[in-house]
Design an enzyme around this catalytic site. Structure first.
Site, PDB file in Angstrom:
ATOM      1  N   GLU A 302       0.951  -1.137   0.452  1.00  0.00           N
ATOM      2  CA  GLU A 302      -0.233  -0.148  -0.046  1.00  0.00           C
ATOM      3  C   GLU A 302       1.070   0.952   0.034  1.00  0.00           C
ATOM      4  OE1 GLU A 302      -4.399  -1.053   1.654  1.00  0.00           O
ATOM      5  OE2 GLU A 302      -2.758  -0.801   3.627  1.00  0.00           O
ATOM      6  N   ASP A 381      -9.202  -8.521   4.096  1.00  0.00           N
ATOM      7  CA  ASP A 381      -9.372  -7.250   5.075  1.00  0.00           C
ATOM      8  C   ASP A 381     -10.327  -6.622   6.072  1.00  0.00           C
ATOM      9  OD1 ASP A 381      -8.154  -4.936   5.607  1.00  0.00           O
ATOM     10  OD2 ASP A 381      -8.188  -3.971   4.537  1.00  0.00           O
ATOM     11  N   GLU A 409     -13.426  -0.410  11.829  1.00  0.00           N
ATOM     12  CA  GLU A 409     -12.632  -0.060  10.252  1.00  0.00           C
ATOM     13  C   GLU A 409     -14.050  -0.768   9.062  1.00  0.00           C
ATOM     14  OE1 GLU A 409      -9.887   0.333   6.489  1.00  0.00           O
ATOM     15  OE2 GLU A 409      -9.139  -0.950   8.788  1.00  0.00           O
TER      16      GLU A 409
END
Length: 841
Positions: A302, A381, A409
């Site tokens: 990332e 994720d 999240e």
């Protein structure tokens, strides 16, 4: 029973007089427990802390016991440092010191590192740790029993499932927190470590009480300025306040620090100058923090720098840090979250889920013994449902740990109630069938299965300055449960939840049953209204990871694809025709997922690309299941409000009101999710809902269909996050707007609902009228009431509902909404609904 059992039926009498609380004590509030004369006679009258040194966990344990007994029973108990076998006492020490100082020959089972022996017989209690940290854990265990009204005679050992039980903070040096939903950092501000570490001390106390033994204090996307002399000194101060609770401090490192901070011209892990630079940094850190837990590194992922810049392997990069730590006994946690985020969806065989095994399996046995590969629980994720990462089965000669996320999240960001242990246990209890033998994931991550020396657990836990720590009172159950599961992953999710509820709220049976029922229903509900059948959480992956945006999943390089088109949906991850992901599992599991007939329905779309008309085991088609599940999930969330309202007067007013607010918000946002996902797939597939609900809302009045003055229609993007794809906004950011209509509903009493958008960057004001009667007003202040506003746009993140209950109307009444913009927020409105009692729109 050594004391009289607590009679829970009398507890509601005490609940009504509970003082207001702000959540800052969490499950360590130690509320008063009824204790009659016989009970009080059997309370220990002193605490003996053998061989306790200043600021040691043994000394801390003594103070915790003293404070706890005072808080729970109102009894002042003295602390002494000598004595062994006296009655009416609590002896707390290590097994070694107990045997040495007391000449004891008591049979005590073998304890593992951090384990403890708890024996409570009458008024005599022995709490013996394998080490001083274990003794502190035993003290918290004993106090937890008492605080729950459990006065049983007990004698048992307790040992950890794994050595590593860490939390990862994603705190930034400027005081912000990546994926933080509870205010600024308790560690950092303005590029340095804060002066006041009282919150860090309290946090260490909470972590220790659930047996977490280390914390990474900064973001995995690390800022190298943490390595300045001043900040290293600050890390010493953090370690000093956490050490008495047995919590070791560690830090995240930025791979490119030798260039960015050190002034070198390379960060090649095999360059001697780089090796020397990192060894010097490590030496400086251990000089200040001799018990530093170690490092956490995110590299080559990332956009983060890593060894691939110099054509070095991930193992060569990890071993650089591991070797600097070895003289000190430190651990290098190396994240397996490495993938190419620019892959093309046009290639049918491309699959981000393959990345972890592809990157790390060839490196098995090439890592140093103090390296632990930190693996996210699933291959993508932190999704609402994933299969376990196959990497757990592919690293036979390398230490591993599982990475969970207490921070929600992708799972409602603490604005939605989602109790996570059932999700976690779907992973940790999964049998990987390695070599055709029983191989639950929990035994692989502990090191037991492959007989590895290290292993364990890590979780992202982004506490902030909010008094609730995580931004929500109910979300704290996930932090408590994480610690309990890391110690014993076979522990029951319901039992953990009920222990937390008794400690946090009340022993009132109604409170216990209500919170248990809501919490255990919350993950299935969220999965239903966000993304089910293994399709992943259908959130906006390009923006905030919060509200719905299924279109964002496809057509980008991030690889969280659904491959949805007008006829088909789901990733083909089979070996014979797809990405081959299924073959990364051991043979038995691979065969199960390869075959559509043996793939469980809740992972169907994870492994198979199917038509919307594919029949499930229930007999429903995929698309009808989607429609039904999203309605069911939203209805479940809506029911949380009325369930919580039964607890009025049984929970202190502040926590009752703050929790009710979030549950009301969740009920409304679940409908936003329901409508957005259903409309997206209805438009994509063209297949109608058999029940006729999708796209049909007879109780709604679209704002754009009202008579507008100072308001104008606005095409919302993504389209499905507005009813009818359109909302209204004020013509300017300085002039009010009015939307008005004549009601054609039959006379009666209705709940009046307004769906609007609450963006950050402004606090608009709305007032709703029936004729000239003010029904109510509100402000767009989610940034205050929720702790943050998720979006600057009109979208599924900012969409919000407000309800005014029991409004009496007559046919022909005039409904009017007046919106006053503020800042960048143009008082947006999506629709109004008038709902008969009991109807979920």
């Amino acid at each position: 029973m050594r004391w009289q059992s607590l009679i829970l039926s009398i507890w509601p009498a005490f609940a009504a007089i509970v003082a207001a609380e702000d959540g800052s004590e969490g499950w360590l509030r130690y509320a008063s427990v009824p204790c009659n004369a016989h009970c009080r006679q059997n309370l220990p009258s002193r605490i003996i802390t053998l061989n306790a040194t200043d600021s040691s966990p043994i000394e801390t344990a003594g103070k915790e016991l003293q404070d706890g007994l005072q808080s729970i029973f109102g009894k002042n108990v003295s602390i002494v440092q000598s004595g062994c076998h006296d009655s009416s006492s609590i002896v707390i020490t290590t097994v070694y010191d107990y045997r040495r100082l007391c000449n004891s020959t008591d049979e005590i089972p073998e304890l593992e590192e951090d384990g403890f022996w708890l024996s409570a017989q009458g008024d005599t209690v022995h709490i013996l740790g394998q080490n001083s940290r274990g003794a502190l854990y035993g003290a918290f265990e004993y106090l937890s029993m008492l605080a729950q009204g459990n006065f049983s005679d007990v004698a048992y050992p307790s040992n950890p499932h794994a050595q590593i039980r860490w939390v990862n903070q994603w705190d930034n040096m400027d005081g912000s927190i990546e994926r933080g939903y509870a205010g600024p950092s308790i560690f950092f501000a303005d590029g340095k470590i804060v002066d006041d570490l009282s919150r860090a001390k309290q946090y260490a106390r909470m972590l220790s009480s659930v047996r977490i033994n280390a914390i990474i204090v900064n973001n995995v996307n690390a800022n190298a300025t943490l390595l300045s002399t001043a900040n290293m000194d600050g890390l010493r101060r953090i370690a000093d306040v956490m050490r008495p609770y047995g919590v070791q401090v560690g830090i995240s490192l930025n791979f490119a620090s030798p260039i960015d901070f050190g002034g070198l011209d390379t960060y090649d892990p095999l360059d001697e100058s780089v090796v020397s630079w990192w060894q010097d940094i490590t030496d400086q850190l251990y000089d200040r923090v001799p018990d530093l837990a170690g490092y956490l590194v995110k590299a080559s992922s990332e956009g983060q720098p890593g060894p691939d810049t110099y054509n070095r392997t991930l193992a060569e990069g990890a071993n650089l840090f591991a070797r600097t730590l070895q003289p000190y006994g430190g651990v290098l946690m190396f994240r397996a979250f490495v993938y190419d985020h620019h892959i093309s969806e046009d290639n049918w065989r491309n699959d981000r889920a393959n990345a972890a095994v592809e990157f790390f399996k060839p490196l098995d046995a090439k890592f140093e013994d103090n390296v632990v590969i930190q693996i996210k629980y699933g291959p993508i994720d932190f999704q609402v449902r994933e299969p376990p990462s196959p990497l757990f089965a592919n690293l036979r000669k390398t230490n591993v740990a599982i990475e969970l996320q207490v921070t929600q999240e992708y799972l409602g960001q603490q604005c939605h109630l989602v109790y996570l242990p059932p999700l976690w246990k779907s992973i940790t209890d999964f049998d990987l069938r390695i070599d055709n033998a029983t191989s639950p994931v929990r035994d692989v991550v502990s090191g037991q299965h492959f007989k590895r020396p290290l292993g364990g657990w890590a979780a992202v836990v982004n506490v902030g300055t909010n008094t609730t720590w995580l931004g929500s009172h109910l979300s704290m159950s996930n932090l408590y449960a994480y610690g309990r599961m890391a110690w014993d992953p076979t522990a029951d999710s319901v039992q953990i939840l009920q222990d937390w509820t008794r400690l946090t709220f009340s022993q009132d049976r109604a409170v216990l049953d209500t919170i248990t029922g809501m919490s255990m229903a919350s993950w299935p509900a969220y999965e239903n209204y966000s993304g089910n059948l293994g399709i992943q959480t259908l959130t906006d992956i390009l923006y905030t990871h919060y509200g719905p945006n299924p279109a964002s999943q496809d057509g980008n390089g991030w690889g969280q694809w659904t491959r949805a088109d007008g006829k088909y949906i789901g990733m083909d991850r089979t070996l014979w025709n797809g990405t081959g992901f299924s073959s990364q599992y051991p043979a038995e599991v691979a065969a199960r997922f390869e075959n559509i007939e043996t793939t469980p329905d809740n992972l169907l779309l994870w492994f198979h690309h199917v038509p919307y008309t594919q029949r499930l085991r229930s007999g429903k088609t995929v698309i009808q299941h989607f429609y039904d599940a999203h309605y069911t999930g939203a209805e479940t969330a809506h029911g949380f409000v009325s369930q919580w309202e039964t607890l009025r007067g049984r929970i202190d007013r502040r926590r009752y009101n703050e929790t009710r607010f979030r549950l009301v918000y969740q009920a409304g946002h679940a409908i936003v999710w329901r409508d957005a996902i259903n409309m997206f797939y209805y438009n994509l597939s063209g297949i109608p809902d058999e029940a006729g609900r999708v796209g049909h809302h007879p109780w709604r009045i679209e704002a754009e269909d009202m008579t507008l003055d100072g308001y104008v229609p606005y095409a919302v993007s993504p389209f499905e996050t507005a009813s009818g794809a359109t909302a209204i906004v004020t013509e300017s950011n300085s002039t009010a707007g009015t939307a008005e209509t004549t009601l054609g509903f039959s006379a009666g009493v209705y709940d009046l609902v307004v769906n609007y958008y609450d963006q950050y960057g402004g606090k608009s004001h709305w007032t709703v009228y029936i004729n000239d009667r003010v029904i109510g007003w509100w402000e767009g202040d989610n940034e205050d009431s929720l702790g943050y506003s998720p979006s600057i746009y009109l979208d599924g993140h900012s969409a919000t509902r407000i309800t005014f209950p029991r409004v009496r109307i007559r046919r022909g009444d005039r409904l009017r909404i007046v919106g006053r913009p503020d800042g960048v927020e143009p008082a947006p409105v999506d629709y109004v609904a008038l709902l008969p009692a009991g109807l979920v729109d």
